[in-house]
Motif scaffolding. Structure first.
Motif, mmCIF file in Angstrom:
data_model
loop_
_atom_site.group_PDB
_atom_site.id
_atom_site.type_symbol
_atom_site.label_atom_id
_atom_site.label_comp_id
_atom_site.label_asym_id
_atom_site.label_seq_id
_atom_site.Cartn_x
_atom_site.Cartn_y
_atom_site.Cartn_z
ATOM 1 N N LYS A 10 0.593 -1.346 -0.135
ATOM 2 C CA LYS A 10 -0.208 0.257 -0.092
ATOM 3 C C LYS A 10 0.699 1.581 0.271
ATOM 4 C CE LYS A 10 -3.916 -0.012 3.043
ATOM 5 N NZ LYS A 10 -4.727 -0.194 4.103
ATOM 6 N N ASN A 11 0.754 1.844 -1.244
ATOM 7 C CA ASN A 11 1.149 3.330 -1.143
ATOM 8 C C ASN A 11 2.450 3.365 -0.839
ATOM 9 O OD1 ASN A 11 1.347 6.288 -1.254
ATOM 10 N ND2 ASN A 11 0.840 6.605 0.873
ATOM 11 N N LEU A 12 3.396 2.163 -1.529
ATOM 12 C CA LEU A 12 5.095 2.199 -1.373
ATOM 13 C C LEU A 12 5.557 3.193 -1.623
ATOM 14 C CD1 LEU A 12 6.990 0.456 0.466
ATOM 15 C CD2 LEU A 12 7.174 -0.964 -1.919
ATOM 16 N N LEU A 28 10.083 5.748 -6.559
ATOM 17 C CA LEU A 28 8.731 4.643 -6.076
ATOM 18 C C LEU A 28 7.567 5.300 -5.586
ATOM 19 C CD1 LEU A 28 10.232 1.303 -4.512
ATOM 20 C CD2 LEU A 28 9.724 1.465 -6.913
ATOM 21 N N LYS A 29 6.670 5.765 -6.400
ATOM 22 C CA LYS A 29 6.073 6.685 -6.103
ATOM 23 C C LYS A 29 4.584 6.508 -5.812
ATOM 24 C CE LYS A 29 8.249 9.470 -9.283
ATOM 25 N NZ LYS A 29 8.122 10.423 -10.853
ATOM 26 N N GLY A 30 4.406 5.852 -4.344
ATOM 27 C CA GLY A 30 2.765 5.081 -4.283
ATOM 28 C C GLY A 30 2.583 3.852 -5.160
ATOM 29 N N ILE A 31 3.203 2.824 -4.191
ATOM 30 C CA ILE A 31 3.005 1.693 -5.616
ATOM 31 C C ILE A 31 2.042 1.213 -4.614
ATOM 32 C CG2 ILE A 31 3.992 -0.993 -6.614
ATOM 33 C CD1 ILE A 31 5.149 1.417 -8.168
ATOM 34 N N SER A 32 1.245 1.242 -5.137
ATOM 35 C CA SER A 32 -0.498 -0.086 -4.523
ATOM 36 C C SER A 32 -0.717 -1.363 -5.189
ATOM 37 C CB SER A 32 -0.938 0.231 -3.796
ATOM 38 O OG SER A 32 -1.063 1.046 -3.204
ATOM 39 N N PHE A 33 -0.305 -2.653 -4.653
ATOM 40 C CA PHE A 33 -1.348 -4.091 -5.584
ATOM 41 C C PHE A 33 -1.600 -5.064 -4.935
ATOM 42 C CE2 PHE A 33 3.821 -4.092 -6.043
ATOM 43 C CZ PHE A 33 3.943 -4.912 -5.822
ATOM 44 N N ASP A 34 -2.045 -5.750 -4.772
ATOM 45 C CA ASP A 34 -2.100 -7.418 -4.409
ATOM 46 C C ASP A 34 -1.629 -8.253 -4.701
ATOM 47 O OD1 ASP A 34 -3.303 -5.913 -2.299
ATOM 48 O OD2 ASP A 34 -5.362 -6.313 -2.756
#
Lengths: 507, 360
Positions: free
Chosen positions: A261-263, A274-280
């Motif tokens: 979340k929001n990495l 890294l500008k806010g990476i989010s994934f599952d």
């Protein structure tokens, strides 16, 4: 007798490195106004042969003719003077200078540079070959495609009539590749000889007039494009029939393993990479990551593995937040995650140590007391060598002497041995031959079946589309979309790699 | 005609040994020419060199006394070098070890001998290890260049001893001569089998360092860091702690040399306490391939060369400088031979002028 129209002719070229014959009596003829593809697996001798044509290596025996004169290059400068220009995979440009300054750099034109005269000359070349370069732009502001065009312009300015492109499309998006091919065709029309090194079959079939296939340091055959097809070329390249299709194993479960979340992370220059990476990520799936080289893939993997400092955000692995933890803490907490780094010998393994010590690297933390136990590591090493069919003289052989494929198998074997639930793989098939690639895909599919969640970072869109369940595209450290690999197209991925979010068909 | 150098991928052990022996023979030959030029018979000079180093019990003892500090210092340096931490600071570490040991020797001479000597050994180790930890800390924290920091710290240590020797620690009984007082009987290393007990310490360290480097977890971690810091990070090795620990040991072992030299050989502290061992040991550690058993062999041979050449100096009236020249030439050839183990010279005689048609 030699083909009369050949402009460049390389005859019986042999080059030996240590005990390995990198090229063994190779022959190559390229005519003027011809795009000639050199096709071969890694280690076939493509780059070695071309490095000899561009004066970087000196052949141990054999002859090179340009026009109708024999030439002997003892340095790249000799070959430049003879009209040979090579565009390497890694560009030789000075980042802090402008395009114009890069072109003029290191080229003998007296003590004082008459910039304007030279600029006019360069503009003439640009017109002739229809190259688009902003001469006053700084290199660090340029995209990879622009840098490549600049490299081509630089070589043409230095008088190149023979242009060698070493796997030029590896770093390009599909759209940039189309542009490059246009430039190559223009050069052909102007009577240049273009030598195109590649192992991508579809590109070779699209652009080349003639194709020379190399295998294990030997020239196998030179064919006209019209008289051949990809299947034949592949067989010539590999030496036997191969099934090129990648199988996709169906995803089985919907259990979430990882939620990012929001990495956010900064590099050493304090620029946000890294500008806010989010994934599952889910159990038993392969999530692909596509992107232009340097878009943040490396930082993302390393951040997940605890090797890159995180500024902000959450990495939730089965309910536990891993953000800010070190690899040592991963081990002591028993985090079931494995990481296959991009730089196998620089990060995953120790080149000068043998297989046993490299296995030990992952085991010794668990050894009790002050001393390491080599015996279990040695047994494990033998087991892995057998299971993955690693070709090595023995488990006590320094791994730097193994081939790239076998080195990768050692790394994969060691990491899979700990039965991870999450596997992060960065370019796991880079630099490997077709057979090893297929073997690695099989291994990954096998793990997927067992329920392992796999993050698969790659540059080859074909393998991404064939292997993955979903593909996440990143551009400049941002996710531009996550698409279903079953329905996505290369063009769509290409646009997203360039930062275009509108084509996103998120799932 | 073209000359070029070709890198050899791998050299067999046999070939390496051959190149090594050839280098020594060539060195002896070259030095032989020089000895002839001086008007002596090279064979006679060489024989008496061996005689001077090993010809009598006394001479063997002298050779070993010179070998002991070389062996121990090389061991200390080898630990750092295994980590590719270029510790050029053994001189300073020896000096500071000697300083701490001497402080105890001069101020606590009333303690029983075993207690005092043990304290002095501990002091030597700590003195050296502090001098080792400082550059390690800077390197691990801010990535400073350890070569420069360790080298510069040698001079700091040296000047400190000079200050003591000419100032606060000057022996009032020496009639104004700038010298630190000799140690009391209590602070002098006992002899064992005719030689000061330093050789037992050396032997103990050779075995310990061998076990540490090859079988211990920390030794393994040090080797991994030396090969690749990124792999070490990946494998969960704590880089900072390990670098500091390695230099704690490296500096500490070098510090022991300072204690042994002060207490076993010089019987006092002086600015010449190291005798250049800290630099020579870099060579012996390297020639010994950072392996303890080879280090012992190389160090003894090196000490023999030094001892033997001081003998031929008196026996043949060859000046001290010439004797040192002999050492230098042998070193030059041996170190230079490494190049031929890694590269091959290829000479290309073919002309350039041949036309295309002739060949085809």
């Amino acid at each position: 007798m030699n083909n009369g129209s050949a402009y460049v002719s390389m005859r019986d070229i042999t080059k030996i490195f240590g005990t390995v014959k990198a090229t063994d009596n190779m022959n190559l003829d390229v005519a003027e106004g011809e795009i000639h593809a050199l096709l071969g697996e890694n280690g076939a001798g493509k780059s070695t042969l071309m490095n000899m044509l561009s004066g970087i290596y000196i052949p141990d025996s054999g002859h090179i003719y340009i026009g109708d004169r024999e030439v002997r290059f003892s340095s790249p400068r000799d070959s430049i003077n003879a009209g040979v220009g090579m565009i390497h995979q890694h560009f030789k440009l000075v980042e802090v200078l402008t395009a114009l300054e890069n072109i003029l750099l290191g080229f003998k034109i007296g003590i004082f540079v008459k910039k304007n005269d030279q600029k006019r000359l360069i503009q003439q070349i640009m017109e002739k070959y229809q190259l688009e370069v902003d001469l006053d732009k700084y290199v660090y502001d340029m995209s990879v495609g622009e840098k490549q065009t600049l490299e081509i312009l630089k070589t043409l300015y230095r008088g190149a009539r023979i242009l060698i492109l070493d796997e030029p499309t590896a770093v390009l998006t599909p759209q940039e590749t189309v542009k490059l091919f246009k430039i190559m065709r223009r050069m052909k029309e102007q009577g240049c000889s273009v030598i195109f090194i590649s192992h991508k079959m579809n590109e070779v079939m699209e652009i080349a007039d003639k194709i020379t296939v190399l295998r294990k340091g030997r020239t196998i055959d030179t064919l006209d494009k019209g008289n051949t097809d990809p299947q034949e070329l592949t067989e010539l390249m590999v030496g036997r029939p191969v099934d090129l299709s990648i199988k996709r194993v169906d995803k089985t479960s919907d259990n979430r393993v990882l939620r990012v979340k929001n990495l956010r992370a900064d590099n050493e220059e304090k620029l946000e990479v890294l500008k806010g990476i989010s994934f599952d990520m889910f159990q038993g799936e392969i999530l692909g990551v596509a992107g232009i080289a340097g878009s943040g893939q490396k930082e993302l993997c390393e951040a997940l593995a605890g090797l890159y400092p995180i500024k902000e955000g959450e990495i939730n692995f089965k309910g536990e937040n891993l953000a800010g933890r070190s690899p040592k803490e991963f081990i002591t907490r028993g985090i079931s995650m494995s990481f296959i780094p991009e730089d196998r010998l620089g990060m995953g393994l120790v080149a000068n140590m043998d297989i046993v010590d490299n296995i030990l690297l992952k085991q010794y933390h668990g050894n009790k007391g002050l001393f390491v136990k080599r015996k279990p590591a040695s047994e494990k090493a033998k087991e892995i060598v057998k299971k993955l069919e690693i070709k090595t003289p023995g488990v006590h052989h320094p791994i730097k002497n193994l081939s790239g494929g076998n080195i990768q198998k050692v790394l994969l074997g060691r990491e899979l041995d700990s039965h991870p639930e999450l596997l992060i793989t960065a370019y796991p098939v880079r630099g490997l031959d077709i057979n090893t690639c297929l073997k690695i895909y099989d291994i990954l599919n096998g793990e997927k079946k067992k329920g392992v969640s796999i993050l698969y970072i790659a540059e080859d869109l074909d393998s991404l589309l064939g292997l993955c369940d979903r593909i996440m595209v990143i551009s400049h450290g941002e996710i531009t979309g996550i698409v279903d690999a079953r329905v996505a197209t290369k063009e769509q991925l290409g646009l997203m790699m360039l930062g275009n979010k509108e084509v996103d068909h998120a799932v | 005609m073209q000359f070029r150098l070709v890198k050899i991928a791998e050299t067999s052990k046999k070939k390496q040994t051959f190149i090594f022996l050839a280098a020594i023979l060539l060195a002896l030959f070259t030095t032989g020419l020089f000895i002839m030029f001086l008007g002596h018979d090279p064979v006679k000079v060489y024989l008496s060199l061996v005689n001077g180093a090993f010809g009598s019990r006394y001479r063997i003892e002298q050779t070993l006394i010179k070998a002991i500090p070389l062996i121990i210092t090389s061991l200390g340096i080898a630990i750092a070098f295994r980590m590719k931490f270029w510790n050029i600071g053994a001189e300073g570490q020896i000096t500071m070890g000697a300083f701490c040991a001497s402080y105890l020797a001069l101020n606590y001479s009333y303690l029983p001998r075993p207690v005092l000597l043990s304290l002095m050994l501990l002091g030597g180790f700590i003195g050296g290890s502090i001098w080792g930890i400082i550059p390690a800390f800077f390197k691990a924290k801010w990535g400073t260049n350890e070569t420069i920091v360790t080298l510069m710290m040698n001079y700091v240590a040296l000047k400190w001893i000079i200050y003591l020797q000419y100032g606060p620690w000057k022996d009032p009984a020496a009639l104004g001569f700038p010298k630190i007082p000799n140690f009391a009987e209590n602070a002098i290393l006992p002899k064992f089998l005719g030689l000061h007990i330093g050789w037992v310490i050396a032997l103990f360290l050779v075995i310990s360092v061998h076990i540490f480097m090859n079988y211990s977890k920390k030794g393994f971690e040090i080797a991994v860091i030396g090969e690749s810091v990124n792999t070490a990070r990946y494998a969960g090795i704590e880089i900072f702690k390990t670098i500091v620990l390695a230099m704690f040991l490296s500096g500490g072992i070098c510090g022991l040399v300072g204690m042994i030299q002060a207490s076993g050989v010089n019987l006092t502290l002086s600015k010449d306490i190291t005798g250049g061992v800290g630099y020579t040991a870099i060579i012996t550690a390297w020639l010994g391939a950072l392996k303890p058993h080879w280090i012992v062999l190389v160090s003894i041979l090196f000490a023999a060369l030094v001892q033997g050449s001081s003998y031929i100096q008196t026996a043949f009236g060859i000046s001290a400088a010439s004797a040192q020249l002999l050492e230098a030439i042998i070193l030059f050839f041996v170190l230079g031979s490494d190049f031929f183990a890694k590269y091959r010279l290829v000479i290309d005689w073919k002309g350039l002028s041949r036309k295309k048609e002739n060949k085809l």
